[in-house]
Write a protein that holds these residues in place. Structure first.
Motif: not given
Length: 99
Positions: A3-32
């Motif tokens: 995760h990472s934390a940052h503040r919005t323009e209003d000063g709201l501190e938000v923590e962004k959770r970064i989901p684990a990515q599943r490996p995808e095939n080439g077409a799935g990566q492009v579509e994603g």
């Protein structure tokens, strides 16, 4: 989950959770990547208030009550902004070309 934390323009501190990515095939990566780019574009088209609420609720996974406290607005307003933001994003995505 990383995760990472940052503040919005209003000063709201938000923590962004970064989901684990599943490996995808080439077409799935492009579509994603295409879908992510469309959603990012749709988010930039929202007004600041809608974007703040949507990011806090859906990306940061804050409960409605916490978003209301952080933004100093009623929970009904949080829900209304989230609903209007989702409708606007849905409309934008329905008008966008598909891969």
């Amino acid at each position: 989950m990383p995760h990472s934390a940052h503040r919005t323009e209003d000063g709201l501190e938000v923590e962004k959770r970064i989901p684990a990515q599943r490996p995808e095939n080439g077409a799935g990566q492009v579509e994603g990547a295409f879908k992510r780019a469309l959603i990012e574009e749709a988010l930039t088209r929202l007004d600041r208030e809608q974007r703040e609420v949507l990011v806090a609720l859906h990306y940061c996974r804050f409960p409605v009550s916490e978003v209301a406290v952080q933004l100093n607005i009623p929970t009904r307003t949080v829900n209304a902004r989230a609903l209007s933001a989702l409708k606007a994003i849905r409309s934008f995505l329905n008008q966008s070309p598909q891969p």
